[in-house]
Design a protein around this motif. Sequence first.
Motif, PDB file in Angstrom:
ATOM      1  N   TYR A 637     -84.709  23.719  81.602  1.00 47.91           N
ATOM      2  CA  TYR A 637     -83.662  24.732  81.678  1.00 47.91           C
ATOM      3  C   TYR A 637     -84.160  26.014  82.358  1.00 47.91           C
ATOM      4  N   TRP A 638     -83.173  26.704  82.962  1.00 49.63           N
ATOM      5  CA  TRP A 638     -83.384  28.101  83.315  1.00 49.63           C
ATOM      6  C   TRP A 638     -82.777  28.929  82.195  1.00 49.63           C
ATOM      7  N   ILE A 639     -83.529  29.847  81.636  1.00 48.96           N
ATOM      8  CA  ILE A 639     -83.047  30.705  80.563  1.00 48.96           C
ATOM      9  C   ILE A 639     -82.851  32.100  81.145  1.00 48.96           C
ATOM     10  N   THR A 640     -81.654  32.646  80.968  1.00 47.18           N
ATOM     11  CA  THR A 640     -81.335  33.935  81.590  1.00 47.18           C
ATOM     12  C   THR A 640     -80.756  34.911  80.576  1.00 47.18           C
ATOM     13  N   PHE A 641     -80.842  36.171  80.920  1.00 47.47           N
ATOM     14  CA  PHE A 641     -80.152  37.221  80.171  1.00 47.47           C
ATOM     15  C   PHE A 641     -79.924  38.385  81.122  1.00 47.47           C
ATOM     16  N   ALA A 642     -78.720  38.932  81.075  1.00 49.43           N
ATOM     17  CA  ALA A 642     -78.393  40.137  81.831  1.00 49.43           C
ATOM     18  C   ALA A 642     -77.647  41.074  80.908  1.00 49.43           C
ATOM     19  N   GLY A 643     -78.029  42.362  80.933  1.00 46.27           N
ATOM     20  CA  GLY A 643     -77.392  43.300  80.010  1.00 46.27           C
ATOM     21  C   GLY A 643     -77.329  44.708  80.548  1.00 46.27           C
ATOM     22  N   ILE A 644     -76.524  45.535  79.841  1.00 48.68           N
ATOM     23  CA  ILE A 644     -76.279  46.926  80.210  1.00 48.68           C
ATOM     24  C   ILE A 644     -76.679  47.805  79.038  1.00 48.68           C
ATOM     25  N   ALA A 645     -77.444  48.876  79.324  1.00 55.98           N
ATOM     26  CA  ALA A 645     -77.856  49.780  78.251  1.00 55.98           C
ATOM     27  C   ALA A 645     -77.695  51.220  78.729  1.00 55.98           C
ATOM     28  N   PRO A 646     -77.074  52.049  77.880  1.00 53.65           N
ATOM     29  CA  PRO A 646     -76.219  51.662  76.750  1.00 53.65           C
ATOM     30  C   PRO A 646     -74.824  51.281  77.248  1.00 53.65           C
ATOM     31  N   ALA A 647     -74.088  50.528  76.485  1.00 49.51           N
ATOM     32  CA  ALA A 647     -72.797  50.023  76.941  1.00 49.51           C
ATOM     33  C   ALA A 647     -71.746  51.117  77.028  1.00 49.51           C
ATOM     34  N   ASP A 648     -71.832  52.120  76.164  1.00 51.98           N
ATOM     35  CA  ASP A 648     -70.817  53.172  76.160  1.00 51.98           C
ATOM     36  C   ASP A 648     -71.048  54.191  77.263  1.00 51.98           C
ATOM     37  N   ASP A 649     -72.256  54.309  77.786  1.00 49.40           N
ATOM     38  CA  ASP A 649     -72.570  55.216  78.898  1.00 49.40           C
ATOM     39  C   ASP A 649     -73.633  54.531  79.760  1.00 49.40           C
ATOM     40  N   PRO A 650     -73.224  53.549  80.562  1.00 44.76           N
ATOM     41  CA  PRO A 650     -74.194  52.700  81.265  1.00 44.76           C
ATOM     42  C   PRO A 650     -75.180  53.491  82.118  1.00 44.76           C
ATOM     43  N   ARG A 651     -76.453  53.220  81.894  1.00 45.78           N
ATOM     44  CA  ARG A 651     -77.513  53.841  82.685  1.00 45.78           C
ATOM     45  C   ARG A 651     -78.365  52.790  83.401  1.00 45.78           C
ATOM     46  N   PHE A 652     -78.605  51.668  82.723  1.00 47.22           N
ATOM     47  CA  PHE A 652     -79.507  50.669  83.270  1.00 47.22           C
ATOM     48  C   PHE A 652     -78.903  49.276  83.153  1.00 47.22           C
ATOM     49  N   VAL A 653     -79.217  48.466  84.183  1.00 47.95           N
ATOM     50  CA  VAL A 653     -78.869  47.041  84.153  1.00 47.95           C
ATOM     51  C   VAL A 653     -80.177  46.268  84.248  1.00 47.95           C
ATOM     52  N   VAL A 654     -80.373  45.324  83.324  1.00 48.64           N
ATOM     53  CA  VAL A 654     -81.599  44.535  83.302  1.00 48.64           C
ATOM     54  C   VAL A 654     -81.219  43.058  83.371  1.00 48.64           C
ATOM     55  N   ALA A 655     -81.792  42.331  84.343  1.00 47.52           N
ATOM     56  CA  ALA A 655     -81.549  40.896  84.496  1.00 47.52           C
ATOM     57  C   ALA A 655     -82.882  40.166  84.415  1.00 47.52           C
ATOM     58  N   ILE A 656     -82.905  39.069  83.644  1.00 47.34           N
ATOM     59  CA  ILE A 656     -84.151  38.333  83.402  1.00 47.34           C
ATOM     60  C   ILE A 656     -83.912  36.845  83.591  1.00 47.34           C
ATOM     61  N   MET A 657     -84.903  36.170  84.172  1.00 50.53           N
ATOM     62  CA  MET A 657     -84.871  34.704  84.296  1.00 50.53           C
ATOM     63  C   MET A 657     -86.227  34.126  83.889  1.00 50.53           C
ATOM     64  N   LEU A 658     -86.183  33.114  83.008  1.00 49.21           N
ATOM     65  CA  LEU A 658     -87.370  32.359  82.625  1.00 49.21           C
ATOM     66  C   LEU A 658     -87.176  30.921  83.068  1.00 49.21           C
ATOM     67  N   ASP A 659     -88.177  30.357  83.706  1.00 48.08           N
ATOM     68  CA  ASP A 659     -88.094  28.995  84.222  1.00 48.08           C
ATOM     69  C   ASP A 659     -88.815  28.042  83.266  1.00 48.08           C
ATOM     70  N   GLU A 660     -88.022  27.220  82.582  1.00 48.55           N
ATOM     71  CA  GLU A 660     -88.518  26.194  81.664  1.00 48.55           C
ATOM     72  C   GLU A 660     -89.443  26.732  80.572  1.00 48.55           C
ATOM     73  N   PRO A 661     -88.972  27.713  79.796  1.00 44.70           N
ATOM     74  CA  PRO A 661     -89.797  28.162  78.670  1.00 44.70           C
ATOM     75  C   PRO A 661     -89.788  27.098  77.550  1.00 44.70           C
ATOM     76  N   GLU A 662     -90.857  27.003  76.816  1.00 41.92           N
ATOM     77  CA  GLU A 662     -90.968  26.059  75.709  1.00 41.92           C
ATOM     78  C   GLU A 662     -90.715  26.739  74.376  1.00 41.92           C
TER      79      GLU A 662
END
Length: 704
Positions: A637-662
């Motif tokens: 699997y590709w394991i991903t996460f993308a998020g916004i911090a903070p949601a009420d006053d967005p300052r940062f967007v962080v996107a992450i991908m892990l390739d075949e984590p165990e």
Amino acid sequence: MTFPSNGRSRGDRAGREDTSRRSAYQDESRRAARERELSRRSRKSKGMPQEDGVTYRPQSSSNGGAHKRRVNMVTAIALVLAGVLIIRLGWVQVVWGPELSLNASEQRTRVYVDPARRGTIMDREGNQLAYTMQARSLTVSPNIMREELRTGTDLALRLAADETDPENVASYVTIEEGNEYVFASAEQRETILSDKVEERIQNIADRIPEIIKSHDQDVTGISSEEILDKLNADSQYEVLVRNVDPDVASEITDEMPSVAADHQDIRQYPNGAIGENIIGRISMDGEGQFGFEASNDSLLAGNNGRSTQDMSILGQAIPGTLRDQIPAIDGANVELTIDLDLQTYVQQALEQAKANSGAENASAVVLDAKTAEVLAMANTDTINPNEDTGKQIEQGKSFDNPSVTHPFEPGSVAKVITAAGVIQEGLSTPDEVLQVPGSIEMAGVSVRDAWEHGVVPYTTAGVFGKSSNVGTLMLAERLGEDKFAEYLERFGVGQSTGIELPSESQGLLPAREQWSGGTFANLPIGQGMSITTLQMAGIYQALANDGERIEPRIIKSVTDSDGTVLEQPEPDTVQVVSAEAARTTVDMFRSVTQVDPTGVQQGTAPDAAIEGYQISGKTGTAQKVDPNTGAYSNSQYWITFAGIAPADDPRFVVAIMLDEPERGVHGGGGQTAAPLFKDIATWLLNRDNIPLSAETEPIVLQAQ
């Protein structure tokens, strides 16, 4: 008184007059005789008839003819030789002249290149990421050097031969045989000359490492044997030693005029592997080879300067011949949007997450939510350019930047596109309750949720908070294929972002006319398409920025060599959804990180929650295609996460991908990337002192 008689006086005068006439007659007779004699001799010498009819022949006529023939022959030979010389001179002037002139010019003309200094690369705070340090390369033209040494040695020995020192005389003009000196033959003198030239070349090969070492410079890899091989090479240009301190190089060239100290810039990467996937590096020739150094080579390199000068046969500059001088224009200095401190933290966190989870590799991108500037872009296994790159490549490290070059199937993290489209089109609201079954049939394709369940009353927010494939497809059907395809295009799926980095992949999205029923069963849940980590971050940036997607940028400013700040083109923007729809979607995706001890109202990523802040995001788990079967794998699997911090006053967007984590990124159970998002977002919020979020009511995921 008695006077002489007049008669006597007249007689005396008459006698005197008679005597005068006789004398004149005799003189005239004698002149006539001489003239006749001269005439006779002249006729005789010429073989002409004389007055008496006798012809006299010159006795030396045979000798005179031979002499005349010899004179004629010499004259003819001289004329022939003169003709040959004239023809030869004409041939040289007309036929050989241009080539000889060109060869002479090439032999005495030297063109010097004054390399431009490569521009500095800095982070957004002015910290140096790559800069240039001046150095010198010791170079030589072996063929010209040997000829110059030969000519100079020959001249020196000839001058020495004129001195009284017998040793110097014996060394070239004479040789010693027994106790006597005799003149050497041409062959013997040639041997003596060759030996002395060879001796001087060997001295150069020995002295260069010796001088460098005496200044405490590292001479690893520099040997007299290698230098000697280059000095004896049949070539016009050889680099003897690189990266020599300018002062040391000057000392060497002063001692050895045949060796040149070419300007060389040493590119320094003070942060090692940190950010190297972005920065890249230059080649030995000073050209951009990877990363930003390659994609912006012309901007950083500048323009080299040049000058021309004539040199004597002994390698000395001829005064007054310096010409065609063009000054060098140094490269521009570039300030990137990268934050070095953040880049360092993210890169180290990724390496630790890879080690803890057993993943093949990992990547992460952090964007400024409002400007789409890249604050960090990190990958695992990035090469350190200051160490042995060959060994690192063998260990699996590289200069590559998978965040922009390696697309992957995003999985459920892409469900936010369906959510935004539904909200924008007014086809649902966050609190609408949907009766979601455990599976759904679409065009003959059966799709199930990741867990077994019957019909569950999920709200629209709950469909995404719980990451229900079935509920997502139910909502996607309301949009329809054409409208969904339109939103994919708006969010930039299948399109390059235009980032100022090389080899960016545009990802993969089937053309609308190629869709089948199964295509629409996959795309809304994030399968059947591929995006890069940067594109994934861009999707969430659009929602964090009131629905306006901005092309991500990595160049903050450019300053040319004279200090002028160059205006940069504005990034393209696309209004994907309205500001209201974007804010609603972001608020709705807070359900993903919501925590509920009972589990009923808990989202799929409570590990991404940060106390005191509203966090919006989405997890993703995408099956990889098994290369052996061509079907989706149940273990890779590709394991991903993308998020916004903070949601009420967005300052940062962080996107992450892990390739075949165990395992999890902290070494625990599960395979989610959410905890790594939390680590990065927490670091940012704390460092920048972002105010805490207002408290809100819990989101209903499942109706009671």
